[in-house]
Motif scaffolding. Structure first.
Motif, PDB file in Angstrom:
ATOM      1  N   GLY A  16      34.938  29.355 -24.984  1.00 21.70           N
ATOM      2  CA  GLY A  16      36.327  29.887 -25.758  1.00 21.70           C
ATOM      3  C   GLY A  16      36.636  28.524 -26.734  1.00 21.70           C
ATOM      4  O   GLY A  16      37.279  29.046 -27.719  1.00 21.70           O
ATOM      5  N   ALA A  17      36.215  27.429 -26.414  1.00 22.62           N
ATOM      6  CA  ALA A  17      36.649  26.347 -27.356  1.00 22.62           C
ATOM      7  C   ALA A  17      35.780  26.091 -28.633  1.00 22.62           C
ATOM      8  O   ALA A  17      36.419  26.270 -29.724  1.00 22.62           O
ATOM      9  CB  ALA A  17      36.291  24.716 -26.727  1.00 22.62           C
ATOM     10  N   ALA A  18      34.397  26.895 -28.393  1.00 19.18           N
ATOM     11  CA  ALA A  18      33.603  26.711 -29.438  1.00 19.18           C
ATOM     12  C   ALA A  18      33.999  28.221 -30.450  1.00 19.18           C
ATOM     13  O   ALA A  18      34.194  27.894 -31.558  1.00 19.18           O
ATOM     14  CB  ALA A  18      32.154  27.132 -29.190  1.00 19.18           C
ATOM     15  N   ARG A  78      29.690  34.517 -41.005  1.00 19.70           N
ATOM     16  CA  ARG A  78      30.811  33.798 -40.308  1.00 19.70           C
ATOM     17  C   ARG A  78      31.186  34.699 -39.179  1.00 19.70           C
ATOM     18  O   ARG A  78      31.207  34.441 -38.103  1.00 19.70           O
ATOM     19  CB  ARG A  78      31.811  33.610 -41.112  1.00 19.70           C
ATOM     20  CG  ARG A  78      31.419  32.233 -41.879  1.00 19.70           C
ATOM     21  CD  ARG A  78      32.412  32.017 -42.859  1.00 19.70           C
ATOM     22  NE  ARG A  78      32.520  32.912 -44.122  1.00 19.70           N
ATOM     23  CZ  ARG A  78      33.591  32.951 -44.960  1.00 19.70           C
ATOM     24  NH1 ARG A  78      34.746  32.684 -44.663  1.00 19.70           N
ATOM     25  NH2 ARG A  78      33.469  33.755 -45.844  1.00 19.70           N
ATOM     26  N   VAL A  79      31.316  36.192 -39.634  1.00 19.10           N
ATOM     27  CA  VAL A  79      31.620  37.227 -38.546  1.00 19.10           C
ATOM     28  C   VAL A  79      30.706  37.439 -37.798  1.00 19.10           C
ATOM     29  O   VAL A  79      30.947  37.440 -36.361  1.00 19.10           O
ATOM     30  CB  VAL A  79      31.857  38.635 -39.141  1.00 19.10           C
ATOM     31  CG1 VAL A  79      32.147  39.822 -38.357  1.00 19.10           C
ATOM     32  CG2 VAL A  79      33.079  38.594 -40.430  1.00 19.10           C
ATOM     33  N   ALA A  80      29.331  37.227 -37.920  1.00 14.61           N
ATOM     34  CA  ALA A  80      28.238  37.319 -36.800  1.00 14.61           C
ATOM     35  C   ALA A  80      28.536  36.196 -35.803  1.00 14.61           C
ATOM     36  O   ALA A  80      28.130  36.557 -34.634  1.00 14.61           O
ATOM     37  CB  ALA A  80      26.891  37.272 -37.699  1.00 14.61           C
ATOM     38  N   VAL A  81      28.552  35.281 -36.382  1.00 14.62           N
ATOM     39  CA  VAL A  81      28.677  33.940 -35.364  1.00 14.62           C
ATOM     40  C   VAL A  81      29.910  33.987 -34.372  1.00 14.62           C
ATOM     41  O   VAL A  81      29.841  34.089 -33.244  1.00 14.62           O
ATOM     42  CB  VAL A  81      28.704  32.588 -35.981  1.00 14.62           C
ATOM     43  CG1 VAL A  81      29.127  31.410 -35.054  1.00 14.62           C
ATOM     44  CG2 VAL A  81      27.433  32.417 -36.734  1.00 14.62           C
ATOM     45  N   ALA A  82      31.002  34.569 -35.022  1.00 11.45           N
ATOM     46  CA  ALA A  82      32.365  34.645 -34.206  1.00 11.45           C
ATOM     47  C   ALA A  82      32.111  35.948 -33.270  1.00 11.45           C
ATOM     48  O   ALA A  82      32.663  35.832 -32.017  1.00 11.45           O
ATOM     49  CB  ALA A  82      33.403  34.841 -35.107  1.00 11.45           C
ATOM     50  N   LEU A  87      31.338  37.999 -27.894  1.00 14.61           N
ATOM     51  CA  LEU A  87      30.729  38.489 -26.656  1.00 14.61           C
ATOM     52  C   LEU A  87      30.177  37.744 -25.561  1.00 14.61           C
ATOM     53  O   LEU A  87      30.098  38.161 -24.611  1.00 14.61           O
ATOM     54  CB  LEU A  87      29.387  39.202 -27.266  1.00 14.61           C
ATOM     55  CG  LEU A  87      29.746  40.346 -28.133  1.00 14.61           C
ATOM     56  CD1 LEU A  87      28.232  40.976 -28.986  1.00 14.61           C
ATOM     57  CD2 LEU A  87      30.242  41.659 -27.490  1.00 14.61           C
ATOM     58  N   TRP A  88      29.647  36.475 -25.729  1.00 11.13           N
ATOM     59  CA  TRP A  88      29.370  35.498 -24.740  1.00 11.13           C
ATOM     60  C   TRP A  88      30.566  35.167 -23.921  1.00 11.13           C
ATOM     61  O   TRP A  88      30.483  35.220 -22.994  1.00 11.13           O
ATOM     62  CB  TRP A  88      28.812  34.508 -25.445  1.00 11.13           C
ATOM     63  CG  TRP A  88      28.239  33.254 -24.563  1.00 11.13           C
ATOM     64  CD1 TRP A  88      28.142  33.354 -23.302  1.00 11.13           C
ATOM     65  CD2 TRP A  88      27.735  32.116 -25.236  1.00 11.13           C
ATOM     66  NE1 TRP A  88      27.109  32.158 -22.838  1.00 11.13           N
ATOM     67  CE2 TRP A  88      27.227  31.253 -23.901  1.00 11.13           C
ATOM     68  CE3 TRP A  88      27.651  31.581 -26.136  1.00 11.13           C
ATOM     69  CZ2 TRP A  88      26.742  30.056 -23.921  1.00 11.13           C
ATOM     70  CZ3 TRP A  88      27.073  30.014 -26.308  1.00 11.13           C
ATOM     71  CH2 TRP A  88      26.581  29.513 -25.114  1.00 11.13           C
ATOM     72  N   LEU A  89      31.584  34.993 -24.651  1.00  9.01           N
ATOM     73  CA  LEU A  89      32.905  34.653 -24.026  1.00  9.01           C
ATOM     74  C   LEU A  89      33.272  35.975 -22.970  1.00  9.01           C
ATOM     75  O   LEU A  89      33.524  35.526 -21.900  1.00  9.01           O
ATOM     76  CB  LEU A  89      34.072  34.448 -24.696  1.00  9.01           C
ATOM     77  CG  LEU A  89      35.530  34.239 -24.153  1.00  9.01           C
ATOM     78  CD1 LEU A  89      35.189  32.776 -22.998  1.00  9.01           C
ATOM     79  CD2 LEU A  89      36.381  33.975 -25.192  1.00  9.01           C
ATOM     80  N   GLY A  90      33.113  37.010 -23.400  1.00  9.25           N
ATOM     81  CA  GLY A  90      33.178  38.251 -22.390  1.00  9.25           C
ATOM     82  C   GLY A  90      32.376  38.262 -21.374  1.00  9.25           C
ATOM     83  O   GLY A  90      32.690  38.534 -20.032  1.00  9.25           O
ATOM     84  N   TRP A  91      31.081  37.797 -21.631  1.00  8.70           N
ATOM     85  CA  TRP A  91      30.138  37.898 -20.600  1.00  8.70           C
ATOM     86  C   TRP A  91      30.544  36.951 -19.412  1.00  8.70           C
ATOM     87  O   TRP A  91      30.253  37.145 -18.198  1.00  8.70           O
ATOM     88  CB  TRP A  91      28.779  37.459 -21.224  1.00  8.70           C
ATOM     89  CG  TRP A  91      27.724  37.193 -20.128  1.00  8.70           C
ATOM     90  CD1 TRP A  91      27.184  36.277 -19.775  1.00  8.70           C
ATOM     91  CD2 TRP A  91      26.899  38.176 -19.454  1.00  8.70           C
ATOM     92  NE1 TRP A  91      26.321  36.113 -18.805  1.00  8.70           N
ATOM     93  CE2 TRP A  91      26.011  37.504 -18.713  1.00  8.70           C
ATOM     94  CE3 TRP A  91      26.844  39.563 -19.721  1.00  8.70           C
ATOM     95  CZ2 TRP A  91      24.975  38.037 -17.890  1.00  8.70           C
ATOM     96  CZ3 TRP A  91      25.818  40.176 -18.920  1.00  8.70           C
ATOM     97  CH2 TRP A  91      24.874  39.538 -18.018  1.00  8.70           C
ATOM     98  N   GLU A  92      31.037  35.426 -19.941  1.00  6.31           N
ATOM     99  CA  GLU A  92      31.368  34.644 -18.960  1.00  6.31           C
ATOM    100  C   GLU A  92      32.485  34.796 -18.293  1.00  6.31           C
ATOM    101  O   GLU A  92      32.607  34.640 -16.831  1.00  6.31           O
ATOM    102  CB  GLU A  92      31.451  33.407 -19.758  1.00  6.31           C
ATOM    103  CG  GLU A  92      30.203  32.663 -20.199  1.00  6.31           C
ATOM    104  CD  GLU A  92      29.060  32.295 -19.245  1.00  6.31           C
ATOM    105  OE1 GLU A  92      29.067  32.046 -18.185  1.00  6.31           O
ATOM    106  OE2 GLU A  92      27.693  32.232 -19.989  1.00  6.31           O
TER     107      GLU A  92
END
Length: 82
Positions: free
Chosen positions: A45-47, A17-21, A26-31
């Motif tokens: 962000g919604a995900a 669960r921590v890995a998915v979050a 990280l993806w949100l920061g990239w975007e």
């Protein structure tokens, strides 16, 4: 939307669960900081909010196996209901 039984079993270890979050964070920061693509930032962000709610706040607690006596034990046979 509740998680299905197979999903609950797969996500039971906390590290998954921590890995998915962490991946979504990280993806949100990239975007947000590199691509500056608002559509994908809102979507990711919604995900991330969904994952935080279902994986950490609303995730069912694991019940210890020794909490309940097994069915048909001596305690059940000796108990008298009024």
């Amino acid at each position: 939307m509740a998680l299905k039984e197979n999903d609950l079993k797969w996500f039971r270890p906390l590290w998954r669960r921590v890995a998915v979050a962490a991946f979504l964070l990280l993806w949100l920061g990239w975007e947000l900081f590199y691509t500056k693509d608002t559509f994908w930032a809102v979507l990711v962000g919604a995900a991330l909010v969904y994952v935080a709610w279902n994986f950490f706040y609303n995730f069912p607690k694991e019940q210890p196996n020794d909490a309940l006596p097994p069915a048909g034990s001596a305690d059940d046979e000796n108990r008298q209901d009024p």
